[in-house]
Design an enzyme around this catalytic site. Structure first.
Site, PDB file in Angstrom:
ATOM      1  N   SER A  51      -7.951 -25.026   5.320  1.00 10.58           N
ATOM      2  CA  SER A  51      -7.003 -24.611   4.290  1.00 10.58           C
ATOM      3  C   SER A  51      -7.201 -23.138   3.894  1.00 10.58           C
ATOM      4  CB  SER A  51      -7.136 -25.575   3.107  1.00 10.58           C
ATOM      5  OG  SER A  51      -6.135 -25.354   2.173  1.00 10.58           O
ATOM      6  N   ASP A  89       2.382 -31.515   5.912  1.00  5.48           N
ATOM      7  CA  ASP A  89       1.709 -30.378   5.318  1.00  5.48           C
ATOM      8  C   ASP A  89       2.703 -29.219   5.245  1.00  5.48           C
ATOM      9  OD1 ASP A  89       0.076 -28.296   4.609  1.00  5.48           O
ATOM     10  OD2 ASP A  89      -1.319 -28.487   6.279  1.00  5.48           O
ATOM     11  N   HIS A 132      -2.213 -32.570   4.361  1.00  2.00           N
ATOM     12  CA  HIS A 132      -3.066 -31.467   3.955  1.00  2.00           C
ATOM     13  C   HIS A 132      -4.218 -31.961   3.077  1.00  2.00           C
ATOM     14  CE1 HIS A 132      -3.787 -27.147   3.680  1.00  2.00           C
ATOM     15  NE2 HIS A 132      -4.345 -27.452   2.528  1.00  2.00           N
TER      16      HIS A 132
END
Ligand SMILES: *[C@@H]1O[C@H](CO)[C@@H](O)[C@H](O)[C@H]1NC(C)=O
Length: 406
Positions: free
Chosen positions: A192, A346, A376
């Site tokens: 991320s 995501d 995500h």
């Protein structure tokens, strides 16, 4: 007596309000894709997530603590377990706290090394919350892992995080022999927002020829650009689970301390300066996203008329050190072999594909794995027992295999 009754009543109403809000957000404002499976687990996790968010907001309103302090505190409630097969040391590189993981077994040869940069929107996440994950990587790949506890926003606005990660990475690379690490085999990995920093660190390191070269970068559902929030994945998954488009924008604005007043201008692309338009069109070209990931009715949004004040307030979003997709091509051409992992559900899904395209155009070997039932943040569930999703382990095994074959 009446006061007590009144208090009990007020408290019950307050709790009822919270529960109603969670139910409303969960059932009416959130998409829970059936393709992920594990519906009950996913719904429970999402409701708990909403509960933490609402309590964080309440704490901030009551001036007990800031929203982020509360969320960080809840995340730390998971106990930190040590691994008997590893020696784990908390160290400081300059002022940057790091945690070093070394396999206990003696080794005749030098080991592989990994720099790990955790995710959490640059707002949350810590050495402790990523401890199990780093233990797993060190143990399964028989590597020395250096996890970096960089400074977080909004207390420390970006690029503090990048500066900390650069300082720790450079120090590690300069002292590999102290850690018993093979200078030809150092990887750098993050998830991320951590992967955003990984991409930036790699781009900066190619300009420092005196340091050992990074062998490979590993980007797990990275955010690669902070400029275009209308890519197909942003449109399809804007209300999906944890990282909604709103949460994503909030993270970006918090990281750079940009006022939310500019949100509309940013969403309309009015902050895009005319001289960057061509480059923007090229790097954001939706044709760089494989066709099966674009629905027929998807139409790219052209940026609105230029608003100079909006640009001046947000210009750091265009800088390559924050949006690695915009780096010079000669820098990209020197990047190391790359492992990219994207999840279907995501908003950042398409960032991975756009970066892959430009890496390949510049001749960088890019290996891409797409997790069809992933969302995500799923990686962080891997050590959460009943809340673990099988695809978290799948992602970790892809990384382990990749490192073993380097
Ligand atoms: C630029 O954007 C801001 C925020 O959306 C807006 O208030 C302002 O009027 C805009 N300026 C121009 C010149 O359009």
């Amino acid at each position: 007596m009446t006061l007590l009754l009144f208090l009990i009543l007020a408290f019950s109403l307050f709790n009822l309000g919270i529960v109603l809000w969670v139910i409303y957000e969960h059932f009416f404002n959130t998409d829970i894709p059936a393709a992920i499976g594990h519906t009950i687990k996913l719904r429970t996790l999402h409701c708990l997530f909403l509960l933490v968010i609402i309590w964080a907001k309440i704490c901030e309103k009551l001036r007990i603590c800031s929203e982020m302090t509360f969320i960080r505190f809840v995340l730390l409630s998971v106990p930190v377990k040590m691994d008997p097969k590893l020696v784990v040391k908390d160290l400081c590189i300059g002022s940057v706290p790091v945690r070093l993981y070394q396999p206990k077994a003696t080794s005749a040869s030098l080991r592989k090394g990994m720099i790990f940069i955790h995710g959490g929107g640059m707002l949350i996440g810590s050495l402790d919350t990523y401890n199990s994950l780093c233990c797993f990587l060190a143990r399964e790949t028989n590597s020395v892992v250096l996890s970096i506890g960089y400074r977080l926003a909004p207390e420390h606005r970006h690029p503090s995080a990048l500066n900390d990660c650069m300082a720790a990475s450079v120090h590690f690379l300069r002292n590999l022999e102290t850690y018993g690490v093979d200078p030809l085999c150092v990887t750098i990995c993050g998830d991320s927002a951590g992967a955003t920093i990984v991409a930036s660190v790699c781009q900066i390191l190619v300009t420092k020829p005196d340091l050992p070269k990074i062998r490979a970068q590993i980007l797990i559902y990275p955010l690669i650009q902070m400029v275009n929030f209308h890519l197909p994945s942003y449109e399809y998954y804007k209300n999906t689970l944890f990282l909604t488009k709103r949460v994503c924008l909030t993270c970006v604005f918090h990281c750079f301390d940009i006022d939310f007043f500019w949100k509309t201008a940013v969403l309309n692309g009015a902050h895009l300066p005319p001289e960057m338009r061509d480059e923007y069109e090229e790097r954001m070209d939706v044709h760089n996203i494989p066709e099966r990931f674009r629905k027929k009715d998807y139409k790219p949004k052209s940026p609105g008329p230029f608003n100079e004040s909006a640009y001046l307030e947000t210009k750091q979003l265009f800088w390559a050190m924050n949006s690695p997709l915009f780096a010079d091509k000669d820098i990209i051409a020197q990047l190391p072999e790359t492992l990219l992992i994207s999840c279907e559900f995501d908003v950042l899904r398409d960032d991975t594909m756009l970066y892959k395209k430009i890496l390949e155009e510049q001749g960088v070997p890019a290996h891409w794995h797409h997790i069809e039932d992933g969302f995500h943040g799923v990686l962080s569930t891997f050590d959460k027992k009943v809340f673990a999703f099988p695809c978290a382990l799948k992602i970790l095994n892809i990384i382990v295999d990749f490192i073993k074959n380097l």
